[in-house]
Design a protein around this motif. Structure first.
Motif, short mmCIF file in Angstrom:
data_model
loop_
_atom_site.label_atom_id
_atom_site.label_comp_id
_atom_site.label_asym_id
_atom_site.label_seq_id
_atom_site.Cartn_x
_atom_site.Cartn_y
_atom_site.Cartn_z
N ASN A 316 0.84 -1.19 0.00
CA ASN A 316 0.00 0.00 0.00
C ASN A 316 0.88 1.24 0.00
N VAL A 317 0.54 2.19 -0.84
CA VAL A 317 1.32 3.42 -0.93
C VAL A 317 0.39 4.62 -0.85
N LEU A 318 0.68 5.54 0.05
CA LEU A 318 -0.10 6.77 0.18
C LEU A 318 0.82 7.94 -0.14
N LEU A 319 0.39 8.80 -1.06
CA LEU A 319 1.22 9.95 -1.42
C LEU A 319 0.43 11.24 -1.42
N SER A 320 1.08 12.31 -1.04
CA SER A 320 0.49 13.64 -1.18
C SER A 320 1.53 14.69 -0.80
N ALA A 321 1.30 15.90 -1.27
CA ALA A 321 2.15 17.02 -0.80
C ALA A 321 1.70 17.45 0.59
N THR A 322 0.53 17.00 0.99
CA THR A 322 -0.03 17.44 2.27
C THR A 322 -0.57 16.26 3.07
N LEU A 323 0.31 15.35 3.38
CA LEU A 323 -0.12 14.26 4.25
C LEU A 323 -0.17 14.81 5.66
N THR A 324 -1.33 15.10 6.13
CA THR A 324 -1.45 15.73 7.44
C THR A 324 -1.35 14.67 8.54
N GLU A 325 -1.24 15.16 9.75
CA GLU A 325 -1.08 14.25 10.88
C GLU A 325 -2.23 13.25 10.93
N GLY A 326 -3.43 13.76 10.65
CA GLY A 326 -4.60 12.89 10.70
C GLY A 326 -4.47 11.71 9.76
N VAL A 327 -4.02 11.98 8.52
CA VAL A 327 -3.92 10.91 7.53
C VAL A 327 -2.82 9.93 7.93
N THR A 328 -1.70 10.46 8.40
CA THR A 328 -0.62 9.54 8.73
C THR A 328 -1.01 8.66 9.92
N ARG A 329 -1.73 9.24 10.86
CA ARG A 329 -2.15 8.45 12.02
C ARG A 329 -3.09 7.33 11.55
N LEU A 330 -3.97 7.72 10.65
CA LEU A 330 -4.91 6.78 10.07
C LEU A 330 -4.15 5.64 9.38
N ALA A 331 -3.12 6.03 8.64
CA ALA A 331 -2.37 5.04 7.88
C ALA A 331 -1.48 4.20 8.79
N ASP A 332 -0.92 4.84 9.80
CA ASP A 332 -0.02 4.12 10.70
C ASP A 332 -0.64 2.86 11.26
N ILE A 333 -1.90 2.96 11.59
CA ILE A 333 -2.52 1.81 12.23
C ILE A 333 -3.07 0.81 11.23
N SER A 334 -2.97 1.12 9.96
CA SER A 334 -3.56 0.20 9.00
C SER A 334 -2.57 -0.33 7.96
N LEU A 335 -1.42 0.31 7.87
CA LEU A 335 -0.43 -0.20 6.92
C LEU A 335 0.51 -1.15 7.64
N HIS A 336 1.14 -1.99 6.86
CA HIS A 336 2.03 -2.97 7.45
C HIS A 336 3.46 -2.42 7.46
N SER A 337 3.93 -2.10 8.65
CA SER A 337 5.29 -1.63 8.84
C SER A 337 5.74 -0.65 7.74
N PRO A 338 5.02 0.44 7.59
CA PRO A 338 5.35 1.32 6.46
C PRO A 338 6.57 2.21 6.72
N VAL A 339 7.19 2.65 5.63
CA VAL A 339 8.21 3.69 5.75
C VAL A 339 7.51 5.02 5.57
N THR A 340 7.95 6.00 6.34
CA THR A 340 7.41 7.35 6.17
C THR A 340 8.47 8.17 5.47
N ILE A 341 8.16 8.59 4.29
CA ILE A 341 9.15 9.36 3.54
C ILE A 341 8.68 10.80 3.45
N SER A 342 9.46 11.68 4.05
CA SER A 342 9.14 13.09 3.96
C SER A 342 10.40 13.80 3.53
N VAL A 343 10.34 14.42 2.38
CA VAL A 343 11.54 15.03 1.83
C VAL A 343 12.00 16.20 2.70
N LEU A 344 11.08 16.70 3.50
CA LEU A 344 11.41 17.78 4.44
C LEU A 344 12.58 17.40 5.34
N ASP A 345 12.58 16.14 5.69
CA ASP A 345 13.51 15.69 6.70
C ASP A 345 14.88 15.41 6.08
#
Ligand SMILES: Nc1ncnc2c1ncn2[C@@H]1O[C@H](COP(=O)(O)OP(=O)(O)OP(=O)(O)O)[C@@H](O)[C@H]1O
Length: 740
Positions: A316-345
């Motif tokens: 499963n892959v979720l992409l956006s320029a605006t992945l807000t905290e709400g979406v990532t929290r939502l995804a965190d609990i439903s994706l399998h060991s996902p990587v979080t890629i934020s170019v900001l970092d």
């Protein structure tokens, strides 16, 4: 000192009668007008700062007087009647022209004390080449020769290896930084490498969900290019607007990489027997925050249930320029060991070596970081404060400035509803543009053929939508008037200006709208048009690390002095020497009169403008609660807003009063009705993203009423939580957000 008032009346005659009037006569008129103001009961005209200023600029209350919501016409002055002849229409057709008083009784424009914040920036490119990724040589050569790309962007460098390792991923990087290829390349690489060669009849191995049809077409185009060397893998797009029968036929033959809007896919899940998901390996949510937003919740639930019933193992892959905290929290609990890629970092610039992950979800970014969005480095953002009465002329002047007097400018103007797009498109077409030598009623004598207007919104036929999208894509210049249907993901080359005529409902939407320019390292500019009462929105943007600099309204309007067709009577054929604020005011009034003449040239047009006004107010009432203190219908002055629709008076009995009454009594126990109105509003706004199978909002309503089997009514926030991953249900839902 009455000169300003007098000249407003002087210039307000129809623009085609530029007969010169002796100065003496103008002087008499000035005195007469001055007397009239003294005698009238209305409030005196707003005090001017000085001779060279436009409007008063005291830092006091910026709210517009909310006194005309019941449809009372504001008494600003007694309209003066002019008898005007048209040059190419019947000479005897003399019309009475009411004059427009644009510069009186406007709210003060506050000084904008914008906080300067340090914007979050990302570097777009890296020096790493695609051939370093170990891709199939044919895929590399396609990227190099067909797409003409050699080095990776930062998001691609981080995402592609992670996905090739089989990880789920949450990907956030700024608009126009290459996220599409960041997921398309791994999908193609992995599918072409499958041991048992993919057959067309196998059906979908990858499902890509996108929020709009245009984005579906665009993503399909990219996938198709990447698949050139791998002809046995078949891509396909389902996006509504096309005949369902031909889509069914294509599904029957087999589509291996399926790109779809959620609504259209749901239609097929319900009605197409031979659609199945047993081989799905990839599920991609492009513009994930939008897709997982309230407007698509029901569709996403149906899709996920259908997929989960047939297959559990997939990426499963979720992409956006605006992945807000709400979406990532939502995804965190439903994706399998996902990587979080934020170019900001920056610390994760280098993808970690094999066996490690870029960033584990157990170390999430802070809420603050996630709610601050990166802005393309070469994007200059501006804001202008314009009183409601002057909005229409200011927009027109800005369009003329950029697209008539400057070369090769490509502009997108965002509006809050389909009706608003239609209204402004037709109005500008009829008044600012002349395709033949003879100007139509209300058109400027020197209407320019250099101007090109296009429009795009969800209520258009799909064929026309696609044609407009293609035309604007390939054109070097032009003005595209659109709703947020064009805000997400669209990669329209060489767009130089983004104008937001109606403010967006969230910082995320602001980011996506302006992100249609300054893509992939290019330069671009944006302008946000706010009313004085909305000035605080600039602080709201600043709290998300968004910096805007001010352009003064008078600087925008001053372009009108470059076009002699806006000359007022008082100036006649004189060569304009010193161009002062007075002349700018006069010319703005001429332009406003052109709009008003056009709108008032028939009953039908008046009611068309009223409908557009109503649509504006309806959309205005839907700003989310956290922005209500800035955008509230009560702060609108209906008479002033009416002017920005070419209406001379505030319409009587505008149904917005009903909206106001409802808002005024939020505690009433009639919750059912409240839900229904919210529901109805959501439907109307959502029509911009409809699958295309619903002929109209009315049809959607009907469907809900009769409750088709398997079709649940849209209940805000009460849907079963969708499950993105392998069997885990999402529980910790964000509060539902507004659907567009
Ligand atoms: N490595 C690259 N080199 C040069 N151009 C690239 C590269 N990757 C992508 N592009 C181009 O950059 C543009 C923007 O890419 P894309 O549409 O994928 O951006 P995005 O990050 O998805 O934007 P948005 O957030 O607005 O959807 C496209 O024209 C694409 O062809």
């Amino acid at each position: 000192m009455a000169a300003a008032d007098v000249s407003l009346l002087d210039v307000a005659a129809a623009p085609r009668t530029f007969s010169r009037r002796p100065r003496a006569q103008a002087g008499q008129q000035a005195k007469a007008t001055k007397r009239k103001y003294r005698a009238s009961s209305e409030a005196p005209p707003a005090k001017r700062r000085n001779e060279t200023s436009f409007l008063p600029a005291k830092k006091t209350s910026v709210k517009e007087t909310p006194r005309t919501f019941k449809g009372n016409t504001q008494k600003t002055f007694s309209p003066k009647k002019y008898s005007v002849s048209t040059n190419d229409r019947n000479q005897e057709d003399k019309r009475c022209i009411k004059t427009s008083s644009l510069f009186k009784n406007n709210p003060e424009i506050p000084e904008l004390h914008r906080p300067v914040v340090k914007q979050v920036q990302e570097k777009v490119f890296t020096s790493a080449a695609f051939h370093e990724l170990g891709l199939h040589p044919h895929l590399i050569s396609t990227i190099n020769t067909v797409l003409k790309m050699s080095s990776m962007t930062r998001v691609q460098k981080q995402t592609i290896p992670a996905l090739l390792e089989g990880r789920d991923a949450l990907v956030r990087s700024q608009t126009g930084s290459g996220k599409t290829l960041a997921y398309c390349i791994p999908v193609v690489q992995s599918l072409q490498a499958m041991q048992s060669k993919i057959q067309r009849s196998d059906g979908p191995y990858a499902l890509v969900l996108v929020p709009t049809r245009e984005l579906a077409l665009q993503s399909f185009d990219t996938v198709q290019k990447l698949l050139k060397p791998f002809t046995w893998i078949v891509p396909g797009v389902l996006m509504g607007g096309e005949k369902r029968k031909s889509e069914k036929a294509r599904l029957r033959k087999g589509i291996n990489i399926l790109i779809s809007t959620p609504g259209r896919l749901v239609d097929h899940i319900k009605s197409t027997k031979n659609i199945h998901f047993s081989r799905i390996r990839w599920l991609v949510f492009d513009e994930a925050d939008r897709i997982l937003d309230l407007g698509f919740e029901k569709d996403i639930t149906i899709i996920l249930n259908a997929i989960n019933a047939e297959c559990q193992e997939r990426q499963n892959v979720l992409l956006s320029a605006t992945l807000t905290e709400g979406v990532t929290r939502l995804a965190d609990i439903s994706l399998h060991s996902p990587v979080t890629i934020s170019v900001l970092d920056e610390s994760h610039d280098q993808f970690n070596p094999k066996g490690k992950v870029a960033q584990e979800v157990s170390h999430p970014q802070t809420g603050d970081e996630l709610d601050s969005f990166a802005i393309p480095e070469r994007l200059d953002q501006h804001v202008t404060l314009v009183p409601s009465k002057l909005r229409l002329v200011s927009l027109a002047a800005f369009i003329l400035q950029k697209c008539k007097f400057e070369k090769d400018q490509k502009m997108i103007v965002f509006f809050s509803s389909c009706e608003l797009v239609e209204f402004h498109y037709n109005l500008f077409l009829q008044t600012l543009l002349s395709s033949s030598g003879t100007p139509a009623l209300g058109q400027l004598p020197s209407a320019s053929t250099r101007l090109k207007f296009l429009r795009l919104h969800g209520n258009m036929e799909q064929e026309e939508r696609t044609a407009v999208f293609q035309e604007f894509s390939h054109s070097k210049r032009g003005v595209l008037l659109c709703t947020d249907v064009a805000a997400r993901g669209l990669d329209l080359p060489q767009v130089t200006w983004i104008v937001q005529y109606n403010a967006p409902s969230s910082p995320a939407e602001y980011i996506h709208r302006i992100g249609r320019t300054a893509r992939i390292g290019c330069h671009g500019s944006s302008l946000l048009i706010l009313a004085p009462s909305e000035a605080e929105y600039v602080n709201s943007l600043a709290s998300h690390k968004i910096n805007v600099s001010e352009i003064k309204m008078e600087d925008i309007l001053s372009v009108l002095t470059r076009d002699d067709c806006f000359k007022g009577r008082r100036w006649g054929n004189q060569k304009s020497h010193a161009v002062g604020p007075q002349e700018i005011r006069e010319r703005a009034t001429v332009l406003q009169t052109i709009f008003e003449d056009y709108v008032h040239s028939s009953e039908k047009r008046v009611s068309w403008a009223k409908q557009a006004l109503q649509s504006f107010i309806r959309a205005y009432a839907t700003y989310p609660r956290e922005l209500k203190h800035i955008f509230h219908v009560r702060s609108l002055h209906l008479g002033h807003v009416a002017k920005s629709f070419g209406l001379r008076d505030a319409p009587q009995n505008l149904s917005v009063s009903a909206i106001k009454k409802r808002k005024a009594n939020p505690k009433r126990p009639d919750l059912h009705k409240k839900m229904r109105s919210k529901h109805h509003l959501a439907e109307i706004l959502r029509s911009e993203y409809s699958s295309g199978m619903e002929a109209s909002v009315a049809k959607v309503k009907k469907q809900n009423k009769h409750k088709e089997p398997g079709r649940q009514p849209l209940q805000l926030g009460l849907q079963p939580a969708p499950c993105l991953g392998r069997g885990k249900k999402l529980r910790n839902r964000e509060k539902p957000r507004k659907a567009y």
